[in-house]
Scaffold this motif. Structure first.
Motif, PDB file in Angstrom:
ATOM      1  N   ARG A 183       0.699  -1.099   0.012  1.00 35.67           N
ATOM      2  CA  ARG A 183      -0.050   0.075   0.085  1.00 35.67           C
ATOM      3  C   ARG A 183       0.931   1.378  -0.077  1.00 35.67           C
ATOM      4  N   ILE A 186       2.397   2.668  -3.300  1.00 35.62           N
ATOM      5  CA  ILE A 186       1.350   3.162  -4.432  1.00 35.62           C
ATOM      6  C   ILE A 186       0.921   4.663  -4.059  1.00 35.62           C
ATOM      7  N   LYS A 187       1.340   5.257  -4.983  1.00 35.18           N
ATOM      8  CA  LYS A 187       0.991   6.938  -4.682  1.00 35.18           C
ATOM      9  C   LYS A 187      -0.124   7.272  -5.255  1.00 35.18           C
ATOM     10  N   THR A 188      -0.626   6.796  -6.439  1.00 34.94           N
ATOM     11  CA  THR A 188      -1.898   7.287  -7.385  1.00 34.94           C
ATOM     12  C   THR A 188      -2.463   5.892  -7.769  1.00 34.94           C
ATOM     13  N   ILE A 189      -3.705   5.717  -7.577  1.00 29.23           N
ATOM     14  CA  ILE A 189      -4.251   4.643  -8.098  1.00 29.23           C
ATOM     15  C   ILE A 189      -5.328   4.921  -9.185  1.00 29.23           C
ATOM     16  N   LEU A 211      -0.730   2.080 -13.053  1.00 31.95           N
ATOM     17  CA  LEU A 211       0.032   1.026 -12.558  1.00 31.95           C
ATOM     18  C   LEU A 211       0.367  -0.179 -13.567  1.00 31.95           C
ATOM     19  N   LEU A 235      -5.712  -5.440  -6.231  1.00 33.02           N
ATOM     20  CA  LEU A 235      -4.662  -5.567  -7.438  1.00 33.02           C
ATOM     21  C   LEU A 235      -4.050  -7.060  -7.179  1.00 33.02           C
ATOM     22  N   LEU A 249       3.570  -6.990  -9.604  1.00 36.65           N
ATOM     23  CA  LEU A 249       2.147  -6.674  -9.825  1.00 36.65           C
ATOM     24  C   LEU A 249       1.931  -7.403 -11.228  1.00 36.65           C
TER      25      LEU A 249
END
Length: 277
Positions: A183, A186-189, A211, A235, A249
């Motif tokens: 978590r 991850i800066k931006t989803i 991503l 994810l 990922l």
């Protein structure tokens, strides 16, 4: 009458046996012994035979799924939450999945998924005290996120359902830290603003753009059940090598929620419109 018939048959077989040559007698006896041996092996252990028929092998872990929930949708749909309601994605859980994208069943003594003894739920407070503050921030029980009893109840439930049959059944600290690490990485989803509507496919494409992997999208309904909402973005990560935690990922198998080959949840199509509250 049946007794006399059986006795007569035995007498007839005896007569035939004594009329045989010595060579045929040996062959006859050998065949009888083989038949009796097979009969004895089959019927002498009926409980073992039935046991092997009933036990199902625990499926193997194929990948992990990190579930990130959007609190405004969760609290305006399935839960009643105490304020303040967070305005960024929070961890729901990290789930070990099999190759069919089905969750690995929780640990059971009758059919254990691991030879290790999983950590008991009551011992989580001792095991997780070093990351308690991080879990409270990133993995809260949204119904009452500042209540540690409620938080441990939530973490304990997720641990029993998913952690005990993960790759870390006796190491809850590593299990929970793995989700925290993912978590934080991850800066931006998604980049679109709140109070907007998008199709499921547009949300999936947006996550892929940011991503570089396709997610799974989960929807819920608002309290009046008139509007579909973006509830969770999940994810998927490849199963790591022993001694590692998930970090690679990959594309999720299904963009919509699927259970046993059937789509579940309010969103049934990639063209369904969902609101981002």
């Amino acid at each position: 009458m049946k007794v006399y018939s059986s006795a007569f048959l035995v007498f007839c077989h005896a007569v035939v046996f004594f009329q045989m040559s010595m060579e045929w007698k040996y062959l006859f006896l050998a065949a009888a012994l083989v038949a009796l041996s097979g009969w004895f092996r089959f019927y002498s252990q009926p409980s073992t035979f039935i046991h092997h028929q009933q036990v199902r092998a625990t499926p193997k872990i194929s990948f992990y799924k990190l579930s990130l929930q959007w609190p405004p949708a969760t609290c305006h749909g399935t839960l009643r939450c105490k304020p303040p309601i967070p305005s960024d994605f929070k961890i729901h859980d990290i789930w070990p999945q099999d190759r069919y994208d089905e969750p690995i069943p929780p640990y059971k003594k009758k059919n254990p998924c691991t030879r290790k003894r999983p950590t008991l739920r009551k011992d989580l407070r001792i095991k997780l005290h070093t990351v308690e503050a991080h879990l409270t921030s990133e993995w809260p029980n949204l119904t009452d996120g500042l209540n540690m009893t409620a938080n441990y109840k939530f973490w304990g439930s997720e641990w029993e359902k998913h952690g005990t049959c993960s790759d870390y059944p006796d190491d809850p600290l590593t299990y929970f830290k793995s989700a925290l690490k993912l978590r934080r990485g991850i800066k931006t989803i998604v980049r679109f603003g709140r109070q907007t509507s998008w199709t499921v496919n547009q949300v999936a494409d947006e996550v892929f753009y940011v991503l570089k992997a396709y997610p799974q999208i989960a929807c819920n309904l608002n309290p009046s059940r008139t509007q579909k909402q973006l509830w969770e973005i999940r994810l998927c990560y490849d199963r790591p090598n022993p001694g590692q935690t998930p970090h690679i990922l990959i594309n999720c198998t299904h963009i919509l929620r699927v259970r046993k080959g059937k789509i579940i949840g309010p969103c049934k199509s990639l063209s369904d419109s969902i609101f981002f509250p």
